[in-house]
Design a protein around this motif. Structure first.
Motif, mmCIF file in Angstrom:
data_model
loop_
_atom_site.group_PDB
_atom_site.id
_atom_site.type_symbol
_atom_site.label_atom_id
_atom_site.label_comp_id
_atom_site.label_asym_id
_atom_site.label_seq_id
_atom_site.Cartn_x
_atom_site.Cartn_y
_atom_site.Cartn_z
ATOM 1 N N ASP A 32 30.156 33.717 45.057
ATOM 2 C CA ASP A 32 29.938 34.893 44.168
ATOM 3 C C ASP A 32 28.730 34.558 43.295
ATOM 4 O O ASP A 32 27.894 35.465 43.115
ATOM 5 C CB ASP A 32 31.007 35.497 43.702
ATOM 6 N N TRP B 206 27.964 44.376 49.615
ATOM 7 C CA TRP B 206 28.395 43.706 48.721
ATOM 8 C C TRP B 206 29.079 44.420 47.516
ATOM 9 O O TRP B 206 30.376 43.950 47.242
ATOM 10 C CB TRP B 206 27.434 42.618 48.037
ATOM 11 N N CYS C 237 33.333 44.222 46.875
ATOM 12 C CA CYS C 237 33.784 43.993 45.440
ATOM 13 C C CYS C 237 34.637 44.891 44.851
ATOM 14 O O CYS C 237 35.830 44.881 44.113
ATOM 15 C CB CYS C 237 32.477 43.663 44.429
ATOM 16 N N LYS D 39 39.355 43.733 52.373
ATOM 17 C CA LYS D 39 38.107 42.903 52.391
ATOM 18 C C LYS D 39 37.654 42.649 53.658
ATOM 19 O O LYS D 39 36.548 42.322 53.792
ATOM 20 C CB LYS D 39 38.173 41.997 51.435
#
Length: 164
Positions: free
Chosen positions: A85, A103, A107, A114
């Motif tokens: 990250d 991305w 998040c 995910k």
């Protein structure tokens, strides 16, 4: 009216100098800057992520065979989520629009949701890494460029081509 040979050669020299400057400044320099940006993208963002994805997916390949799995090792600096990250955030200026969109989606979600997004993210990084290598004239993997699936997951490529 007759021009002196010295004046004529001076005028020609100035014209040649101006044309050379214009060519170098407006043609050659933008090409060099574009190539340099691609090299920076590759070096600062895509190559480290590609290496991480390859390593993590190889660690996870024995656990699940239907999509790219990432195994994280919290003790190993290179293979933990925090390092990944931080790398992405520090080099987000090199990312493509699609990279940023995926991305951001990753998040926003939690838990098992995910996994499919991380799979798409991994495929995108692999494709963009190979595309940059192709654009820069470096060796690249055609199959990885086309499918976004690592070489050690060849068995998944048929699913990808069929719309997996």
């Amino acid at each position: 009216m007759k021009l002196d040979i010295g004046v004529l050669s001076g005028i020609i020299s100035v014209i040649v100098s101006i044309l050379t400057f214009v060519f170098l400044h407006f043609v050659i320099e933008p090409i060099k800057q574009k190539k340099q940006f691609k090299e920076d993208q590759l070096k600062n963002l895509y190559a480290p992520l590609y290496s991480m994805i390859m390593t993590m997916s190889k660690l996870g390949s024995e656990y699940r065979r239907d999509h790219i799995i990432h195994m994280y090792m919290e003790g190993d600096v290179m293979l933990n989520k925090k390092h990944r990250d931080e790398l992405i955030l520090a080099n987000m200026g090199y990312a493509s629009r699609e990279f940023i969109d995926i991305w951001t989606s990753y998040c926003k979600v939690l838990g098992e949701e995910k996994i499919p997004i991380l799979h798409e993210f991994s495929k995108l990084v692999i494709k963009e890494y190979n595309q940059l290598r192709k654009d820069l004239g470096y060796p690249f993997d055609d199959e990885e460029l086309e499918t976004g699936v690592p070489t050690h997951y060849k068995h998944l490529r048929t699913y990808i081509k069929e719309g997996y």
